[in-house]
Design a protein around this motif. Structure first.
Motif, PDB file in Angstrom:
ATOM      1  N   SER A   2       0.816  -1.292   0.150  1.00  0.00           N
ATOM      2  CA  SER A   2      -0.016   0.181   0.074  1.00  0.00           C
ATOM      3  C   SER A   2       0.886   1.291   0.128  1.00  0.00           C
ATOM      4  O   SER A   2       2.132   1.166   0.077  1.00  0.00           O
ATOM      5  N   ARG A   3       0.324   2.245  -0.082  1.00  0.00           N
ATOM      6  CA  ARG A   3       0.976   3.591  -0.007  1.00  0.00           C
ATOM      7  C   ARG A   3       1.873   3.688   1.175  1.00  0.00           C
ATOM      8  O   ARG A   3       2.794   4.368   1.300  1.00  0.00           O
ATOM      9  N   ASP A  35      -2.892   2.537  -5.039  1.00  0.00           N
ATOM     10  CA  ASP A  35      -2.591   1.410  -4.186  1.00  0.00           C
ATOM     11  C   ASP A  35      -3.479   0.209  -4.957  1.00  0.00           C
ATOM     12  O   ASP A  35      -3.875   0.393  -5.580  1.00  0.00           O
TER      13      ASP A  35
END
Length: 330
Positions: A2-3, A35
């Motif tokens: 994810s980010r 994402d």
């Protein structure tokens, strides 16, 4: 992936070409800000599929690479060319008996397969009657089979003769393809001093140097870094790109084993980051820098000093061309 959380390292056993492709895809996704949830909404693949592909657990289908380029604004032709080389490399590395893997996002991949057709067995007391084959039908079938086999034999023999007479010509396409691996085996042997002399023929660091131009060519080779290195090594014109050089024509070597004519390649990142250097020699015993020949963007053919730290930055790779040999002694 994810980010907020950096991606996990890729598995160590991936072929070089697959690692180059996945590194490029991961960097493109990260730079775009998407994402896995965002990719799921904008493509036909689930978050779990994207996680497996970008994590190196399974190989992504070509359609996924095309979709990622579209969503994240990537260079679609280049990414598809990298996929072609990576697919050929993983196929060559896989056992011959391994069954092809169904992409997780293929239609029906996560759904149960179609039910097996149920065939009721005839009761023992009523076995099906066997029909006696008519002699004329049997004779016709045998004759037809013989004719078909003869036709296949003639066709196969013609195909083999044609393939033996027609050698594949050099590719004029800017980008990698599985054909590069086939041609790599037929490239002629070249010695280290020959590579250096050929590199000098483009007049590095002189007024007559060849200008850098990815869309242009000189002596039949692309006037960029990989085209220049291909010319020096005597590879098929117009020259494979940096990803194909690394995947089909070279073997990785540690920096300490680099010698004249070896390459230092960065096949990742955007067009302004990828580069190929022809190694010449170390500047001193400490091996902190080296002399190299390079078709440098914004300048042209150059003979310059590069820092050895670049070879250890995770992007630049020292590699030994498979057709390169040490100079004969004496």
């Amino acid at each position: 992936m994810s980010r907020s959380r950096p991606p996990a390292p890729l598995p160590d056993d991936l072929p070089d070409a697959v690692r180059v492709l996945l590194t490029e895809l991961r960097e493109l996704r990260s730079a775009s800000g998407h994402d896995l949830r965002s990719l799921e909404r904008r493509t036909h693949a689930s978050r779990s599929s994207w996680s497996r592909w970008l994590g190196g657990e399974t190989f992504p289908p070509r359609t996924a690479v095309t979709a990622l380029a579209r969503v994240c604004g990537g260079d679609r032709p280049r990414l598809e060319a990298l996929w072609d080389v990576a697919d050929q490399a993983r196929t060559a590395a896989a056992p011959e008996t391994a069954a092809p893997e169904t992409p997780p996002d293929a239609p029906g991949a996560d759904a149960p397969g179609p039910a097996e057709p149920i065939t009721e067995e005839p009761p023992p007391e009523a076995p099906p009657r066997r029909r006696r084959a008519r002699p004329t039908v049997l004779i016709g079938a045998v004759a037809g089979c013989a004719l078909a086999c003869g036709a296949v034999g003639v066709l196969l023999g013609t195909t083999l003769r044609t393939n033996a007479q027609e050698a594949p010509g050099p590719s004029a396409r800017h980008g990698a393809s599985p054909a590069h691996a086939t041609r790599a085996a037929a490239v002629r042997t070249i010695y280290r001093h020959e590579v250096v002399e050929r590199a000098k023929s483009w007049h590095p660091h002189a007024p007559g140097r060849v200008p850098y131009d990815q869309a242009g060519s000189f002596q039949g080779y692309r006037a960029d870094g990989s085209g220049y290195a291909s010319m020096a090594l005597g590879l098929p014109a117009p020259g494979p790109n940096s990803a194909a050089l690394l995947a089909s024509y070279c073997d990785r070597v540690p920096p300490a084993r680099l010698g004249p004519g070896d390459l230092v390649v960065n096949a990742t990142g955007g067009p302004d980051a990828r580069e190929v250097m022809i190694f010449e020699r170390w500047t001193g015993p400490s091996r902190t820098a080296y002399w190299a020949y390079q078709q440098r963007r914004g300048y042209g053919t150059d003979h310059l000093v590069r820092r050895a730290a670049l070879i250890r930055d995770g992007r630049h790779v020292g590699c030994h061309p498979r057709n390169l040999r040490d100079d004969p002694v004496g």
